[in-house]
Design a protein around this motif. Sequence first.
Motif, PDB file in Angstrom:
ATOM      1  N   TRP A  22      -1.223 -41.408  -4.543  1.00 22.26           N
ATOM      2  CA  TRP A  22      -1.003 -39.969  -4.363  1.00 22.26           C
ATOM      3  C   TRP A  22       0.166 -39.527  -5.234  1.00 22.26           C
ATOM      4  CZ3 TRP A  22      -4.598 -37.174  -2.085  1.00 22.26           C
ATOM      5  CH2 TRP A  22      -5.447 -37.772  -1.166  1.00 22.26           C
ATOM      6  N   LEU A  23       0.085 -38.308  -5.759  1.00 23.19           N
ATOM      7  CA  LEU A  23       1.108 -37.727  -6.614  1.00 23.19           C
ATOM      8  C   LEU A  23       1.495 -36.363  -6.056  1.00 23.19           C
ATOM      9  CD1 LEU A  23       2.679 -37.787  -9.369  1.00 23.19           C
ATOM     10  CD2 LEU A  23       0.691 -36.605 -10.349  1.00 23.19           C
ATOM     11  N   LEU A  24       2.776 -36.153  -5.803  1.00 20.55           N
ATOM     12  CA  LEU A  24       3.280 -34.878  -5.290  1.00 20.55           C
ATOM     13  C   LEU A  24       3.391 -33.863  -6.422  1.00 20.55           C
ATOM     14  CD1 LEU A  24       4.614 -33.268  -2.923  1.00 20.55           C
ATOM     15  CD2 LEU A  24       6.801 -34.107  -3.802  1.00 20.55           C
ATOM     16  N   ILE A  25       2.887 -32.658  -6.172  1.00 22.40           N
ATOM     17  CA  ILE A  25       3.020 -31.550  -7.131  1.00 22.40           C
ATOM     18  C   ILE A  25       4.045 -30.584  -6.551  1.00 22.40           C
ATOM     19  CG2 ILE A  25       1.838 -29.680  -8.347  1.00 22.40           C
ATOM     20  CD1 ILE A  25       0.907 -32.531  -9.131  1.00 22.40           C
ATOM     21  N   ASP A  26       5.243 -30.561  -7.130  1.00 23.68           N
ATOM     22  CA  ASP A  26       6.317 -29.726  -6.593  1.00 23.68           C
ATOM     23  C   ASP A  26       6.558 -28.511  -7.491  1.00 23.68           C
ATOM     24  OD1 ASP A  26       7.816 -30.708  -8.753  1.00 23.68           O
ATOM     25  OD2 ASP A  26       9.000 -32.051  -7.508  1.00 23.68           O
ATOM     26  N   GLN A  27       7.405 -27.613  -7.022  1.00 25.65           N
ATOM     27  CA  GLN A  27       7.661 -26.369  -7.754  1.00 25.65           C
ATOM     28  C   GLN A  27       8.308 -26.633  -9.111  1.00 25.65           C
ATOM     29  OE1 GLN A  27       6.534 -23.275  -6.554  1.00 25.65           O
ATOM     30  NE2 GLN A  27       6.850 -22.791  -8.694  1.00 25.65           N
ATOM     31  N   GLN A  28       9.140 -27.646  -9.199  1.00 29.99           N
ATOM     32  CA  GLN A  28       9.783 -27.971 -10.476  1.00 29.99           C
ATOM     33  C   GLN A  28       8.730 -28.327 -11.533  1.00 29.99           C
ATOM     34  OE1 GLN A  28      12.760 -31.039 -10.215  1.00 29.99           O
ATOM     35  NE2 GLN A  28      13.078 -31.099 -12.419  1.00 29.99           N
ATOM     36  N   ILE A 106      -1.896 -35.043  -4.631  1.00 31.25           N
ATOM     37  CA  ILE A 106      -3.223 -35.213  -5.207  1.00 31.25           C
ATOM     38  C   ILE A 106      -3.394 -36.655  -5.669  1.00 31.25           C
ATOM     39  CG2 ILE A 106      -3.448 -32.790  -5.872  1.00 31.25           C
ATOM     40  CD1 ILE A 106      -2.811 -33.627  -8.765  1.00 31.25           C
ATOM     41  N   ARG A 107      -4.642 -37.068  -5.759  1.00 30.29           N
ATOM     42  CA  ARG A 107      -4.973 -38.368  -6.335  1.00 30.29           C
ATOM     43  C   ARG A 107      -6.316 -38.238  -7.036  1.00 30.29           C
ATOM     44  NH1 ARG A 107      -6.910 -42.454  -1.476  1.00 30.29           N
ATOM     45  NH2 ARG A 107      -8.816 -41.315  -0.950  1.00 30.29           N
ATOM     46  N   GLU A 132      -8.538 -35.226  -5.842  1.00 31.16           N
ATOM     47  CA  GLU A 132      -8.553 -34.899  -4.424  1.00 31.16           C
ATOM     48  C   GLU A 132      -7.195 -34.363  -3.983  1.00 31.16           C
ATOM     49  OE1 GLU A 132     -11.644 -38.431  -3.041  1.00 31.16           O
ATOM     50  OE2 GLU A 132      -9.485 -38.733  -2.734  1.00 31.16           O
ATOM     51  N   ILE A 133      -7.214 -33.512  -2.962  1.00 32.11           N
ATOM     52  CA  ILE A 133      -5.998 -32.984  -2.341  1.00 32.11           C
ATOM     53  C   ILE A 133      -5.884 -33.621  -0.968  1.00 32.11           C
ATOM     54  CG2 ILE A 133      -4.778 -30.922  -1.536  1.00 32.11           C
ATOM     55  CD1 ILE A 133      -6.679 -29.299  -3.448  1.00 32.11           C
ATOM     56  N   LYS A 134      -4.730 -34.218  -0.688  1.00 37.51           N
ATOM     57  CA  LYS A 134      -4.548 -34.862   0.621  1.00 37.51           C
ATOM     58  C   LYS A 134      -4.753 -33.836   1.729  1.00 37.51           C
ATOM     59  CE  LYS A 134      -1.545 -38.297   1.443  1.00 37.51           C
ATOM     60  NZ  LYS A 134      -0.245 -38.985   1.653  1.00 37.51           N
ATOM     61  N   GLY A 135      -5.629 -34.177   2.686  1.00 34.07           N
ATOM     62  CA  GLY A 135      -5.893 -33.308   3.820  1.00 34.07           C
ATOM     63  C   GLY A 135      -6.979 -32.271   3.600  1.00 34.07           C
TER      64      GLY A 135
END
Length: 153
Positions: A22-28, A106-107, A132-135
């Motif tokens: 999984w990879l976090l997509i943050d505001q930065q 996402i993954r 894919e988006i977690k959840g």
Amino acid sequence: MLTVSREELDGYIGKDLPPSDWLLIDQQQINAFADATLDHQFIHVDPDKAALTPFGSTIAHGYLTLSLVSYFLGECGIAPRNVQMAVNYGTDKVRFLEPVKVNNEIRCVARLLAVREKRPGHVLLTTRMTIEIKGSETPALMADILSLFVCGQ
């Protein structure tokens, strides 16, 4: 990335490969992409205004999600052994199905669709990449990616 002999590649056609992490997509990251592409639409970069939309928050650019396909190919794709060089050969089909909201994870799940020998030592793979988006039951995107591998002896 899974690497197999050229002869083994055909056995993977139509099969899902193990998913990426999984990879976090943050505001930065969203802001950096907006700066790089000059696309500063409020839905991506203004959390206060974006909160008033049906999404309830900022969302990643669709093209940010698509651009991560190269990263995900390295994480969960497949390639022939003895690769001297790999190049992006194009995309046959892309569908943006669900927005990636800020702080979503996402993954990718890759599925090899086709293997074609363009000429000796040049192998063209078509890989379906599903982000894919977690959840979420609906993926963020699906894309059929073409990758050309130049292989040595």
